[in-house]
Design an enzyme around this catalytic site. Sequence first.
Site, short mmCIF file in Angstrom:
data_model
loop_
_atom_site.label_atom_id
_atom_site.label_comp_id
_atom_site.label_asym_id
_atom_site.label_seq_id
_atom_site.Cartn_x
_atom_site.Cartn_y
_atom_site.Cartn_z
N GLU A 190 0.82 -1.23 0.00
CA GLU A 190 0.00 0.00 0.00
C GLU A 190 0.85 1.27 0.00
O GLU A 190 0.58 2.22 0.74
CB GLU A 190 -0.99 -0.01 1.17
C1 LIG Z 1 2.98 -9.59 0.75
C2 LIG Z 1 2.58 -8.67 -0.33
C3 LIG Z 1 1.27 -8.54 -0.70
C4 LIG Z 1 0.91 -7.72 -1.77
N1 LIG Z 1 -0.39 -7.68 -2.21
C5 LIG Z 1 -0.67 -7.04 -3.37
C6 LIG Z 1 -1.97 -7.12 -3.96
O1 LIG Z 1 -2.87 -7.76 -3.42
N2 LIG Z 1 -2.20 -6.49 -5.13
C7 LIG Z 1 -1.23 -5.76 -5.77
O2 LIG Z 1 -1.48 -5.23 -6.83
N3 LIG Z 1 0.01 -5.64 -5.23
C8 LIG Z 1 0.31 -6.26 -4.06
N4 LIG Z 1 1.57 -6.17 -3.52
C9 LIG Z 1 2.56 -5.36 -4.20
C10 LIG Z 1 3.00 -4.13 -3.44
O3 LIG Z 1 2.05 -3.13 -3.57
C11 LIG Z 1 4.36 -3.74 -4.00
O4 LIG Z 1 5.26 -4.67 -3.46
C12 LIG Z 1 4.77 -2.35 -3.67
O5 LIG Z 1 4.05 -1.46 -4.46
C13 LIG Z 1 6.25 -2.11 -3.89
O6 LIG Z 1 6.69 -2.58 -5.12
P1 LIG Z 1 8.02 -3.48 -5.22
O7 LIG Z 1 7.93 -4.53 -4.18
O8 LIG Z 1 8.15 -3.88 -6.61
O9 LIG Z 1 9.18 -2.50 -4.79
P2 LIG Z 1 9.85 -1.35 -5.68
O10 LIG Z 1 8.81 -0.51 -6.30
O11 LIG Z 1 10.86 -1.95 -6.56
O12 LIG Z 1 10.55 -0.48 -4.55
C14 LIG Z 1 11.78 -0.85 -3.93
C15 LIG Z 1 12.16 0.24 -2.96
O13 LIG Z 1 12.38 1.47 -3.67
C16 LIG Z 1 11.63 2.50 -3.06
N5 LIG Z 1 11.22 3.46 -4.09
C17 LIG Z 1 10.69 3.20 -5.30
N6 LIG Z 1 10.47 4.35 -5.96
C18 LIG Z 1 10.87 5.35 -5.16
C19 LIG Z 1 10.90 6.78 -5.25
N7 LIG Z 1 10.48 7.42 -6.31
N8 LIG Z 1 11.38 7.47 -4.21
C20 LIG Z 1 11.83 6.84 -3.12
N9 LIG Z 1 11.82 5.52 -2.96
C21 LIG Z 1 11.35 4.78 -3.97
C22 LIG Z 1 10.46 1.83 -2.40
O14 LIG Z 1 9.99 2.61 -1.31
C23 LIG Z 1 11.10 0.52 -1.91
O15 LIG Z 1 11.71 0.76 -0.68
C24 LIG Z 1 1.91 -6.97 -2.43
C25 LIG Z 1 3.24 -7.08 -2.02
C26 LIG Z 1 3.59 -7.92 -1.00
C27 LIG Z 1 5.02 -8.02 -0.63
#
Ligand SMILES: Cc1cc2nc3c(=O)[nH]c(=O)nc-3n(C[C@H](O)[C@H](O)[C@H](O)COP(=O)(O)OP(=O)(O)OC[C@H]3O[C@@H](n4cnc5c(N)ncnc54)[C@H](O)[C@@H]3O)c2cc1C
Length: 809
Positions: free
Chosen positions: A501
């Site tokens: 989220e």
């Molecule tokens: C257990 C679990 C349940 C989930 N459930 C759902 C679901 O039901 N439906 C769904 O659609 N998604 C779901 N997600 C996805 C979740 O919303 C994403 O994991 C989240 O949006 C982050 O994406 P990412 O993991 O690819 O990390 P990334 O986007 O790759 O981010 C990696 C890091 O970089 C940081 N970062 C990225 N961009 C920036 C920026 N511009 N400035 C500063 N920091 C930045 C982030 O804060 C993070 O610390 C789930 C994820 C998990 C782990």
Amino acid sequence: MLTWLLIFIVTIGSAAYFRLPQIIWSGALGLVLFLFTFSGIANLPSLVIIWALFLLVVVPINLPHIRQKYISEPLLDFMRNAMPNISQTEQEALDAGKTWWEADLFSGKPDYSKIRDLPPSKLSDDEKAFLDGPVEELCAMLDDWKITQEDYDLPKPVWDFLKQHKFFAMIIPKSYGGLEFSALGHSSVVMKVTGRSITAAVTIMVPNSLGPGELLMHYGTEQQKDYYLPRLSSGEEIPCFGLTGPENGSDAGAMSDSGIVCRDSFNGEDNVLGIRLNWEKRYITLGPVATVLGLAFKLYDPEHILGDKEDIGITLALIKTDTQGIDIGNRHFASNHMFMNGPNRGKDVFIPLDWVIGGEDYIGKGWTMLMNCLSDGRAISLPALSTGAGKNMARYTGAYARIRKQFKTPIGYFEGVEEALAEIAGNSYIMNATRELTLAGLDSGESPSVISGIVKYQMTERMRNVVNHAMDIHGGHGICLGPKNFLGRAYQGIPISITVEGANILTRSMIVFGQGALRSHPFLLKEVEAVKHPDREVSINLFDDALFGHVGFIISNFFRSLWLGLSGARFISAPGKGKVNYYYKQLTRMSSAFALLSDACVLILGGSLKRKEKLSGRLADALSNMYLITALLKHYEDQGNQAEDLPLLQWACEDSLFKTQEAMKSVLRNFPVPVVGNILNMVIFPLTKPYGGANDKLGHKVARLLLTPSPTRDRLTKGIYLTDDPDDAMGRLEHALNKALEAEDAERKLRDAIRIGLIKAKDFDSAIRDAIGQSIINQDEADKITAAHTATLNAISVDEFSHTGWKPQ
Ligand SMILES: Cc1cc2nc3c(=O)[nH]c(=O)nc-3n(C[C@H](O)[C@H](O)[C@H](O)COP(=O)(O)OP(=O)(O)OC[C@H]3O[C@@H](n4cnc5c(N)ncnc54)[C@H](O)[C@@H]3O)c2cc1C
């Protein structure tokens, strides 16, 4: 001369401080100048220069058509060229949700009556009955070790129970068969279940958060609502929502999942208007068991079947997961929590157009729909989970610190452990207060998007803080996993709440202030909208109003910050009594300083502030901590100003004021134009740093509140599943604490007798026998000591496993 200069400054300062209309302060200044002219102090040439300067400033300011022509219009043209483009995605995020209390914090002069008059949310009779009935029953059914280590899933009876009692339909209206709970009711369920099993809590959270249910209620066609909502309520349909994919995480809109408008056969019917979809999603909670998938994809219409537009934009559809071409069912292994989570893929999946949520009217509007729905869920689910974790840690780690002895002393009495306990107690108090204020806002109809980001970030970070401290206090007892361990899985679950989220780094450094400044500032958005207005005359008028309002606002905050800094905010009026009154005053002071500092950052950095995430993150910290202070004061007053809870309020407010101050100091130290940073530092903090954080004495008082049962401890941990069952992972701690307290007087007698050498026996049983024999204690007291000893040994024990099979011994 000096006296006149002072009179002059005080006149400007007072007019600015009280935010008087410009005509009044111009008149007051004119009067001072008039008296000065006849005082005989200045010679004629000096007077001519002073009057000329005065008229040069005052005339254009008070004559709109002159200031518009010579100031606002040229500046507007400059801004039109200089203003960075706001992408459609950013614009939609900005338009989503509403502003609320954060706008007051940005104003530099918060109106506390708005918050104090807001009635706290109250659970309805139905919600209370649900919490005392099905939720209590569910909590007793949950065996988290079995779920996470043996079954890798919730047991079937639990799934059936959840569906039967409509746990997945808390936000669905009763007319569609749902429970129609308030935000408080919904949050209270998640909070209570969290302590028993994060797997169960997440399973409940997801259908009640951003997903098919909520999207349907807001945007669904009548046909879609009539079909899906009753089926979701009864548990016949299990929903999930797929937004994230391998290439789009935090940048959720960057998906490569696509849909092409076309015609095809469907369900035996030819030439059906629909969409051919290809996608790859991952991390989707409930995905592996979902019967209906809410899917976000980019829609294209290359053959212009729907209209002129080829690239239609992000669109949301509800898709039955048994539709041909869908691959769903594999699982991810999410940090040792066994809620269903996995990837899904679609290859050339054809769906009719009426599967788009909201039908044809809502094609291409997916991003706005998501942004509008995101904030409510984000302000409820994860904050509930975090608060639940905090309360459980506070209650049961406090109990552990009281019964676990080292160096013949309960470890909670050591100052080092006391520091960690104070963090647990203080942060749990903060989480609870913040949760309650936010829910009161939601239940009164607010939909605060910036505040939802604040609470998501702050609560999950504080949960991390609390759980980490609890782990330290439990030592090996927290590390060794097994049925007796309630901590390890909470520890492993932290990164999940930090990431979902809106991942926390992104939320703090990009979203909270970035969105907050533009949305909640009294003039910024008006200026931006004025610059973008297509009608030049309207644009000039709007821009002129906003610009001069903004200039007055900055001058006002400059003098307010200086005066409040010099006076320690002692002389302003603020609500409440004693400490409460003091903290309201300090909050006003920090709000004025924050408003000034934000403006300085925006003025100097303009659009590039977006990329200055370190500054933006610190400004977010300041804003967030001010929100927490508001919540703390409201919570304390709403609970009837309980004197015994005062140390918690003080610890939390001192901590939050300190964090607000340090965040601002950090911005000032790293200000892009150092000289401006130094000047602002002298204005905002003219007499050194005002706040030092919670001191040791407060920390001591707060930590002690966790070591003994009391109404304060009960208030702090209200709403969690309480048990003193000696066979339960948490219950055994509460049980041992109660037994230890019952035996306290008898133990003291025994200890004293051992200390002065009356009892020489080395082992526990002989010492007790000896003490009875010498009439130091009676049989009843001996029984109490023995019961406490047995309960403590049980409570501090950890699981053992055989070499093979990892079955508990
Ligand atoms: C257990 C679990 C349940 C989930 N459930 C759902 C679901 O039901 N439906 C769904 O659609 N998604 C779901 N997600 C996805 C979740 O919303 C994403 O994991 C989240 O949006 C982050 O994406 P990412 O993991 O690819 O990390 P990334 O986007 O790759 O981010 C990696 C890091 O970089 C940081 N970062 C990225 N961009 C920036 C920026 N511009 N400035 C500063 N920091 C930045 C982030 O804060 C993070 O610390 C789930 C994820 C998990 C782990």
